[in-house]
Design an enzyme around this catalytic site. Structure first.
Site: not given
Ligand code: S3P
Length: 432
Positions: A22, A26, A170, A320, A351
């Site tokens: 993540s 970014r 996200q 996750d 999942r």
């Molecule tokens: C992430 C947010 C999560 C996570 C994904 C990575 C991110 O998803 O499950 O693996 O980097 O912002 P969601 O925002 O759909 O919960």
């Protein structure tokens, strides 16, 4: 490619897992729209993060990459420096790339088209199309089914006050990034604080972001900046990758493992909390903070585990890690209930179904529910042939499950681990 994982007696020694996915995404995105050179160390060179780099290359950004040294230099062009791409931006398997970049692209004065692999084409995009459209963005799902391909055309954006129905980093990050290009402030409220890497990192680039608990939930607000300025980013190790080794050491009798430099941001570390609730022998050592992100070394020893209930507020901080928590539950005495996790149905795979199918094939007493799963643990886990369903987290979780099973486990499409952890199998082998 198929891969067979054999039971292992114990895990000993120490390991450093690769950089956080993540945070790596970014750093590339924010560096691209900042002025100057952003130097990223401990960058995660995995398929997902390379999808982000490739999209920004098509938008005119240059990168110097040093894969062996895990570093990337982003030659940022500033908030208004991206160029119209001459072809579709391909986001591969990456939901983070697809959703976050949509926020940035909504603020550009050119048309762009986003597409990804078959999994991305099934994942819901209305969760970003709705708020972005409210901001004035011109974003459509090409086939009208609310999924990619997405087409984004120029428009004028205005700040909104958006209440997000779910806690999704996200969605939140997509809206905040669009907010950089909007007229006025943009607010996003979510029920429970989801991973807050955007709120931590964007201010380091010079954006004004406020994040606070309100009577509506957690609200993040961004004020559009006149510019962003390049910084150095040191990416902590990914707790989502560390979770596989922590779980492996918990279930293989006699194990003692030190996992070094793991990001333990509160919005990400629910796995550790849940693993300790199950009786896991885990010590968090040498806590330190860099760039606003807390890291630590984690010492884990094998021990007996018991079933627990995992739900509500804890879910976003371990979303996750649920497949690997289901593996722990398979080896824990008694019943584990995982609930309030319906988001699992719209991840890289469904999942809830893929975890129950794989563990079920190994003889685990597990059943899916609408928003999670119920596992009666403690019985022997058997060798079997299982399908990763091209989901990296299913492949790695089942590889961990195999280590304490009574026979080998063969994983179909095992190389999908390259999405988040290309050296996973070699790292696992190194601890045998
Ligand atoms: C992430 C947010 C999560 C996570 C994904 C990575 C991110 O998803 O499950 O693996 O980097 O912002 P969601 O925002 O759909 O919960």
């Amino acid at each position: 490619m198929e891969r067979t994982i054999y039971p292992m007696s114990k895990l000993k020694g120490e390991i450093t897992v690769p950089g956080d996915k993540s945070i790596s995404h970014r750093a590339v995105m924010f560096g691209s729209i900042a002025q100057g050179d952003t130097r990223i160390s401990n960058f995660l060179f995995s398929a997902d993060c390379l999808s982000t780099i490739s999209c920004f290359e098509k938008l005119g950004i240059e990168f110097d990459t040093d894969q062996a040294g895990h570093s990337v230099v982003v030659h940022g062009k500033g908030l208004r420096g991206l160029k119209a791409p001459s072809e579709t931006l391909f986001t591969g398997n990456s939901g983070t790339t697809t959703r976050l970049i949509s926020g940035i692209l909504s603020g550009q004065d050119f048309v762009s088209r986003l597409d990804g692999d078959s999994s991305i084409r099934r994942r819901p995009m209305n969760r970003i199309i709705t708020p972005l459209s409210r901001m004035g963005a011109d974003i459509t799902s090409e086939t009208g089914n609310g999924c990619a391909p997405l087409v984004i055309s120029p428009s004028t954006l205005s700040g909104i006050d958006y209440i997000s129905p779910s806690s999704s980093a996200q969605v939140k990050s997509c809206i905040l990034l669009a907010g950089l290009y909007a007229e006025g402030k943009t607010y996003v409220t979510e029920p429970v604080l989801s991973r807050n890497h955007t709120e931590i990192m964007l201010p380091c680039f010079g954006a004004e972001i406020i994040s606070e608990k309100t009577d509506r939930g957690w609200t993040a607000a961004v004020t559009p900046p006149s510019s962003l300025t390049a910084i150095d980013v040191n990416v902590p190790g990914d707790i989502s990758s560390a979770a596989y080794f922590i779980a492996a050491a918990m279930i293989c009798p006699g194990s003692e493992l030190l996992v070094r430099n793991v990001g333990i941001n509160k919005t990400r570390s629910g796995f550790l909390e849940a693993a300790m609730m199950m009786g896991g022998n885990i010590q968090i050592l040498d806590r330190r903070t860099e760039g606003g992100e807390m890291t630590a070394d984690i010492l884990v020893r094998a021990g007996s585990l018991h079933g627990v209930t995992i739900g509500k507020e804890l879910i976003p901080s371990l979303i996750d890690e649920i497949p690997v928590l289901a593996v722990l539950a398979s080896y824990a005495e008694g019943k584990t209930v995982i609930k309030d996790a319906q988001e699992l149905r719209v991840k890289e795979s469904d999942r809830i179904e893929t975890t129950t199918a794989a563990l079920g094939a190994m003889g685990v007493n597990i059943r899916p529910t609408q928003d999670g799963m119920i596992i009666e643990g403690g019985a022997p886990v058997h060798g079997a042939a299982i399908d990763s369903c091209m989901d990296h987290r299913i492949a790695m979780s089942m590889a961990v499950c195999a280590l304490a099973a009574d026979g080998p486990v063969t994983i179909k499409d095992a190389d999908c681990v390259g999405i988040s952890y290309p050296s996973f199998y070699t790292d696992l082998q190194s601890l045998a």
